[in-house]
Design a protein around this motif. Structure first.
Motif, PDB file in Angstrom:
ATOM      1  N   LYS A 232       0.830  -1.210   0.000  1.00  0.00           N
ATOM      2  CA  LYS A 232       0.000   0.000   0.000  1.00  0.00           C
ATOM      3  C   LYS A 232       0.863   1.258   0.000  1.00  0.00           C
ATOM      4  N   LEU A 233       2.015   1.209   0.708  1.00  0.00           N
ATOM      5  CA  LEU A 233       2.899   2.367   0.794  1.00  0.00           C
ATOM      6  C   LEU A 233       3.507   2.694  -0.565  1.00  0.00           C
ATOM      7  N   ILE A 234       3.921   1.672  -1.311  1.00  0.00           N
ATOM      8  CA  ILE A 234       4.605   1.876  -2.581  1.00  0.00           C
ATOM      9  C   ILE A 234       3.627   2.067  -3.729  1.00  0.00           C
ATOM     10  N   CYS A 235       2.603   1.237  -3.783  1.00  0.00           N
ATOM     11  CA  CYS A 235       1.677   1.242  -4.931  1.00  0.00           C
ATOM     12  C   CYS A 235       0.360   1.951  -4.650  1.00  0.00           C
ATOM     13  N   GLY A 236       0.087   2.240  -3.372  1.00  0.00           N
ATOM     14  CA  GLY A 236      -1.207   2.803  -3.034  1.00  0.00           C
ATOM     15  C   GLY A 236      -2.258   1.709  -2.962  1.00  0.00           C
ATOM     16  N   LYS A 237      -3.501   2.100  -2.953  1.00  0.00           N
ATOM     17  CA  LYS A 237      -4.589   1.131  -2.909  1.00  0.00           C
ATOM     18  C   LYS A 237      -5.685   1.539  -3.877  1.00  0.00           C
ATOM     19  N   PRO A 238      -6.482   0.573  -4.335  1.00  0.00           N
ATOM     20  CA  PRO A 238      -7.553   0.891  -5.290  1.00  0.00           C
ATOM     21  C   PRO A 238      -8.531   1.916  -4.718  1.00  0.00           C
ATOM     22  N   SER A 239      -9.101   2.713  -5.602  1.00  0.00           N
ATOM     23  CA  SER A 239     -10.059   3.745  -5.194  1.00  0.00           C
ATOM     24  C   SER A 239     -11.420   3.445  -5.812  1.00  0.00           C
ATOM     25  N   ILE A 240     -12.459   3.485  -4.983  1.00  0.00           N
ATOM     26  CA  ILE A 240     -13.820   3.251  -5.473  1.00  0.00           C
ATOM     27  C   ILE A 240     -14.397   4.578  -5.971  1.00  0.00           C
ATOM     28  N   LEU A 241     -14.602   4.653  -7.276  1.00  0.00           N
ATOM     29  CA  LEU A 241     -15.126   5.878  -7.885  1.00  0.00           C
ATOM     30  C   LEU A 241     -16.646   5.869  -7.990  1.00  0.00           C
ATOM     31  N   ILE A 242     -17.230   4.686  -8.140  1.00  0.00           N
ATOM     32  CA  ILE A 242     -18.684   4.546  -8.196  1.00  0.00           C
ATOM     33  C   ILE A 242     -19.108   3.408  -7.279  1.00  0.00           C
ATOM     34  N   GLU A 243     -20.104   3.652  -6.456  1.00  0.00           N
ATOM     35  CA  GLU A 243     -20.624   2.629  -5.553  1.00  0.00           C
ATOM     36  C   GLU A 243     -22.141   2.713  -5.541  1.00  0.00           C
ATOM     37  N   ASP A 244     -22.783   1.581  -5.781  1.00  0.00           N
ATOM     38  CA  ASP A 244     -24.251   1.522  -5.842  1.00  0.00           C
ATOM     39  C   ASP A 244     -24.816   2.504  -6.857  1.00  0.00           C
ATOM     40  N   GLY A 245     -24.107   2.690  -7.984  1.00  0.00           N
ATOM     41  CA  GLY A 245     -24.588   3.570  -9.040  1.00  0.00           C
ATOM     42  C   GLY A 245     -24.401   5.050  -8.765  1.00  0.00           C
ATOM     43  N   LYS A 246     -23.706   5.399  -7.684  1.00  0.00           N
ATOM     44  CA  LYS A 246     -23.489   6.803  -7.330  1.00  0.00           C
ATOM     45  C   LYS A 246     -22.002   7.136  -7.401  1.00  0.00           C
ATOM     46  N   VAL A 247     -21.696   8.255  -8.024  1.00  0.00           N
ATOM     47  CA  VAL A 247     -20.305   8.686  -8.177  1.00  0.00           C
ATOM     48  C   VAL A 247     -19.784   9.271  -6.875  1.00  0.00           C
ATOM     49  N   ASN A 248     -18.598   8.835  -6.487  1.00  0.00           N
ATOM     50  CA  ASN A 248     -17.935   9.378  -5.301  1.00  0.00           C
ATOM     51  C   ASN A 248     -17.162  10.629  -5.725  1.00  0.00           C
ATOM     52  N   ILE A 249     -17.809  11.783  -5.575  1.00  0.00           N
ATOM     53  CA  ILE A 249     -17.236  13.043  -6.063  1.00  0.00           C
ATOM     54  C   ILE A 249     -15.940  13.371  -5.332  1.00  0.00           C
ATOM     55  N   GLN A 250     -15.895  13.119  -4.042  1.00  0.00           N
ATOM     56  CA  GLN A 250     -14.700  13.415  -3.262  1.00  0.00           C
ATOM     57  C   GLN A 250     -13.499  12.594  -3.742  1.00  0.00           C
ATOM     58  N   GLU A 251     -13.740  11.330  -4.069  1.00  0.00           N
ATOM     59  CA  GLU A 251     -12.651  10.471  -4.541  1.00  0.00           C
ATOM     60  C   GLU A 251     -12.209  10.880  -5.946  1.00  0.00           C
ATOM     61  N   LEU A 252     -13.153  11.332  -6.765  1.00  0.00           N
ATOM     62  CA  LEU A 252     -12.797  11.840  -8.090  1.00  0.00           C
ATOM     63  C   LEU A 252     -11.849  13.026  -7.975  1.00  0.00           C
ATOM     64  N   ARG A 253     -12.168  13.932  -7.059  1.00  0.00           N
ATOM     65  CA  ARG A 253     -11.318  15.105  -6.857  1.00  0.00           C
ATOM     66  C   ARG A 253      -9.960  14.695  -6.313  1.00  0.00           C
ATOM     67  N   HIS A 254      -9.959  13.723  -5.409  1.00  0.00           N
ATOM     68  CA  HIS A 254      -8.697  13.261  -4.817  1.00  0.00           C
ATOM     69  C   HIS A 254      -7.794  12.635  -5.880  1.00  0.00           C
ATOM     70  N   GLN A 255      -8.390  11.918  -6.830  1.00  0.00           N
ATOM     71  CA  GLN A 255      -7.616  11.271  -7.897  1.00  0.00           C
ATOM     72  C   GLN A 255      -7.414  12.196  -9.108  1.00  0.00           C
ATOM     73  N   ARG A 256      -7.969  13.410  -9.014  1.00  0.00           N
ATOM     74  CA  ARG A 256      -7.865  14.407 -10.078  1.00  0.00           C
ATOM     75  C   ARG A 256      -8.399  13.864 -11.411  1.00  0.00           C
ATOM     76  N   ILE A 257      -9.589  13.282 -11.344  1.00  0.00           N
ATOM     77  CA  ILE A 257     -10.277  12.756 -12.521  1.00  0.00           C
ATOM     78  C   ILE A 257     -11.587  13.511 -12.678  1.00  0.00           C
ATOM     79  N   ASN A 258     -11.824  14.065 -13.860  1.00  0.00           N
ATOM     80  CA  ASN A 258     -13.097  14.762 -14.051  1.00  0.00           C
ATOM     81  C   ASN A 258     -14.166  13.779 -14.514  1.00  0.00           C
ATOM     82  N   LEU A 259     -15.405  14.207 -14.428  1.00  0.00           N
ATOM     83  CA  LEU A 259     -16.538  13.331 -14.721  1.00  0.00           C
ATOM     84  C   LEU A 259     -16.549  12.895 -16.186  1.00  0.00           C
ATOM     85  N   ASN A 260     -16.119  13.775 -17.083  1.00  0.00           N
ATOM     86  CA  ASN A 260     -16.093  13.428 -18.500  1.00  0.00           C
ATOM     87  C   ASN A 260     -15.129  12.274 -18.774  1.00  0.00           C
TER      88      ASN A 260
END
Length: 229
Positions: free
Chosen positions: A85-113
């Motif tokens: 986890k320290l070297i590679c990080g850990k997977p990030s859940i961007l969508i859960e139960d059909g809902k976008v995790n906006i906070q995680e999108l911002r953290h990963q610097r990924i826009n909705l498009n």
């Protein structure tokens, strides 16, 4: 001229050997530290080719050093989930139960498009059709569709199925992950019961033990090449 050709051939095969020993992953599947090492190897190997005055050994030693570092890090990662986890990080859940995790999108610097484009490339056009969208440590997007919409569509046949969940690793290389055990809402007594029920002599004998997407305990022993359930 022949000396330059000879040096190039040697460095070429050394670079191929180093990348071959790193594993069979494609470039898009490399972990960040593996990608950095691959880039550095290519740069170090090219320097003695460009400057014939540089001793050949000055290009070979750094390449072999980086190869050793990569092998050591890979072995340590197999033994320790914390180091991984320290070297590679850990997977990030961007969508859960059909809902976008906006906070995680911002953290990963990924826009909705960008996210919607990745979903379309994977054959999904509606957010409500997706149970989970996970950004893996390699940068790949894994998608778990809603169970009612997986081919053949069970909802069209009037079949109700339980929703599959994310698999959770409980034992890795003989070590129990207490944090994941709590996330799975399982106790040590439950885990010990699973170990006893499957005739496992000790937790240390388990290479991997996890709660699969259907809620079943799956394991593989260190001294076995076959998986048991």
């Amino acid at each position: 001229m022949f000396v330059l050709i000879f040096r190039t051939i040697i460095l070429y095969f050394i670079s191929i050997l180093a990348l071959r020993l790193m594993g069979k992953r494609q470039i898009g599947e490399l972990q960040p530290f593996e990608l950095v090492i691959a880039i550095m190897i290519s740069e170090l190997a090219s320097m003695p080719m460009q400057d014939s005055r540089m001793p050949l050994i000055n290009g070979i030693i750094p390449v072999l050093t980086l190869l050793i570092i990569q092998i050591i890090i890979s072995v340590v990662q197999l033994k320790s989930e914390k180091v991984q986890k320290l070297i590679c990080g850990k997977p990030s859940i961007l969508i859960e139960d059909g809902k976008v995790n906006i906070q995680e999108l911002r953290h990963q610097r990924i826009n909705l498009n960008d996210l919607m484009e990745e979903l379309r490339l994977n054959g999904y056009f509606n957010l409500q059709d997706i149970e989970y969208a996970i950004l893996e440590t390699s940068g790949q997007l894994s998608i778990i569709p809603n169970s009612q919409l997986t081919p053949v569509k069970k909802e069209d046949l009037g079949i109700q199925v339980p929703q599959e969940k994310l698999p959770i690793t409980l034992i890795l290389d003989g070590k129990i992950n207490s944090e994941n055990l709590n996330k799975a809402n399982k106790t040590m007594d439950w885990l010990n019961n699973q170990i006893f029920k499957n005739n496992i002599s000790s937790v240390e004998d388990v290479f991997i033990g996890l709660l699969d997407s259907k809620g079943n305990f799956y394991y593989q022993l260190k001294n076995s090449l076959e998986s048991d359930k």
